[in-house]
Write an enzyme that holds these catalytic residues in place. Structure first.
Site, mmCIF file in Angstrom:
data_model
loop_
_atom_site.group_PDB
_atom_site.id
_atom_site.type_symbol
_atom_site.label_atom_id
_atom_site.label_comp_id
_atom_site.label_asym_id
_atom_site.label_seq_id
_atom_site.Cartn_x
_atom_site.Cartn_y
_atom_site.Cartn_z
ATOM 1 N N ASP A 27 6.502 63.978 11.050
ATOM 2 C CA ASP A 27 5.193 64.615 11.237
ATOM 3 C C ASP A 27 4.632 64.173 12.579
ATOM 4 O O ASP A 27 4.420 62.981 12.821
ATOM 5 C CB ASP A 27 4.244 64.211 10.098
ATOM 6 C CG ASP A 27 3.070 65.164 9.964
ATOM 7 O OD1 ASP A 27 2.935 66.066 10.810
ATOM 8 O OD2 ASP A 27 2.290 65.000 9.009
ATOM 9 N N ASP A 121 4.672 71.438 13.383
ATOM 10 C CA ASP A 121 4.692 70.023 13.758
ATOM 11 C C ASP A 121 5.290 69.106 12.696
ATOM 12 O O ASP A 121 5.074 67.897 12.740
ATOM 13 C CB ASP A 121 3.272 69.550 14.095
ATOM 14 C CG ASP A 121 2.320 69.646 12.920
ATOM 15 O OD1 ASP A 121 2.653 70.324 11.935
ATOM 16 O OD2 ASP A 121 1.237 69.037 12.992
ATOM 17 N N GLU A 122 6.044 69.657 11.746
ATOM 18 C CA GLU A 122 6.653 68.785 10.745
ATOM 19 C C GLU A 122 7.948 69.390 10.212
ATOM 20 O O GLU A 122 8.146 70.598 10.213
ATOM 21 C CB GLU A 122 5.688 68.495 9.591
ATOM 22 C CG GLU A 122 5.242 69.703 8.811
ATOM 23 C CD GLU A 122 4.333 69.344 7.647
ATOM 24 O OE1 GLU A 122 4.639 68.388 6.915
ATOM 25 O OE2 GLU A 122 3.310 70.034 7.477
#
Length: 417
Positions: A27, A121-122
């Site tokens: 993350d 974003d993860e």
């Protein structure tokens, strides 16, 4: 985006790894804000918020310095400025985020093909097959953090566990710029003190039901009589919550996973009175624009959708969602617009003062997948050729080169948030 401010950060090092954990959750830390700070290094250490500058704007994300004032994503910008008047506002640049995200995912692919990207974003990784080459899961996580920073200048946090949801909880606790490993034998002890709302799928209403029964923590949930839990939240959800409370999550890491949904929302500078002709006209323009933009994204990703959904929020922040499953999957703007507008008329909000409206496509599938092809003779046919022509013009001349005539109004709604 996480609301955590790093004040309760928990980390471990690779020596904690006993070989039982193999799923990683990566993350990125305050991703959008961190990308912006690459262009503005002079702002490091300051409370920075990313949002469009408007009276009704919503926070996209904030640095950890800003979060310590209570600022978080989805908060109205006006409220954030009340909490921290000296916060620095930066306009979002989504193309920068997409570029940085692609670089991060390329780094992850160096370690294993089992990479499941779940947002910009993860991502999850299953590193069981990579350990002979790169070392333990904890060592791989440490190396990923170093290589992501070397490639992008951005920090990420990593959770390592035996189950996907536990790895995600761990990465959140490790923020910012940390790693937390939860070996199999420590999973129940890790979960036990957490509030029931920490489990995936437990929203506010479900948490209230559980808390009324005295089930405040995951430990309480794990020890609750099965029938009590099933009566409270239903058989399907109750069964899943019992599994999660015992640390069991059978979902595999799935590379090439298709997004569950795509969509756009719009917050208006002023509330729109849906009961007036002028208000309805502005709302129709907004819904058409959102439908066209959402379908353009679907076409770029070679995706069709079976379900159209809307989200409507009024001036009192009352929010309703409605959805309709179509006879045939679509990626055509006109079809989505007509369905979305019908849903709005049936939403019970057609006489309200509207603050926000959104259009979303759900039940996505790749074009050509089983059951994902549109019918040979489809109502979409008359619009599909038009959409393809518009896409070709946009590819050549850029967004906004061609738009429906009714979207050229000067007093149209504000930009997406």
């Amino acid at each position: 985006m996480s609301r955590q401010d790093g004040s309760h950060r928990r980390v471990s090092d690779a020596s904690v790894d006993d070989g039982t954990a193999h799923i990683l959750h990566i993350d990125m830390d305050a991703f959008f804000a961190s990308v912006e700070l690459l262009e503005r290094p002079d702002l490091h250490g300051l409370p920075v918020i990313v949002a469009h500058d408007g009276p009704r704007s919503i926070i996209t994300t904030a640095t950890y310095e800003a979060r310590r004032y209570g600022i978080h994503s989805a908060m109205p910008l006006a409220r954030a400025r009340q909490l921290c008047p000296r916060a620095v506002l930066i306009e979002p640049h989504f193309e920068r985020y997409r570029t940085a995200s692609a670089t991060v995912m390329q780094v992850l692919q160096r370690f294993t093909p089992l990479v499941e990207q779940v947002s910009v974003d993860e991502a999850y990784l299953d590193v069981r097959g990579a350990q002979r080459l790169f070392g333990s899961a904890g060592q791989i996580a440490e190396r990923i953090r170093r290589e992501v920073f070397a490639a992008t200048g951005l920090h990420c946090s990593v959770g390592v566990a035996t189950a996907k949801f536990v790895a995600k909880l761990a990465s959140g606790m490790a923020k910012p710029d940390g790693m937390l490993i939860v070996p199999a034998g420590q999973t129940l002890a890790f979960l036990a003190p957490l509030e029931v709302g920490a489990l995936p799928g437990v929203g506010g209403r479900t948490a209230e039901k559980l808390q009324r029964l005295g089930l405040m923590t995951v430990s309480d949930l794990a020890q609750a009589p099965e029938q009590v839990l099933l009566r409270a939240v239903g058989v399907a959800q109750g069964t899943r919550l019992r599994e999660l409370a015992h640390g069991r999550d059978g979902r595999p890491v799935s590379p090439g996973r298709v997004e569950k949904s795509i969509g756009h929302e719009r917050t208006f500078d002023d509330d729109i009175d849906a009961a007036t002709n002028e208000g309805r006209d502005r709302l129709r323009s907004a819904v058409l624009d959102l439908a066209e933009r959402t379908c353009a994204r679907a076409r770029r990703h070679h995706t069709v959708a079976r379900t159209v959904a809307i989200k409507v929020r009024d001036a009192a922040f009352h929010t309703v969602t409605r959805s309709q499953t179509l006879r045939e999957p679509t990626q055509t703007g006109r079809t989505v617009f007509e369905t979305a507008w019908h849903l709005f008329d049936a939403s019970g909000m057609a006489n309200s003062a509207i603050r926000l409206i959104g259009v979303r496509l759900e039940q996505l599938a790749p074009v050509g997948a089983d059951g994902a092809e549109t019918a040979l003779w489809s109502d979409d046919d008359q619009w599909r050729v038009t959409d393809q022509a518009v896409d070709a013009v946009v590819d050549r001349f850029g967004p906004g080169a061609v738009r429906p005539a009714r979207l050229m109004r000067r007093d149209g709604p504000t930009a997406d948030h």
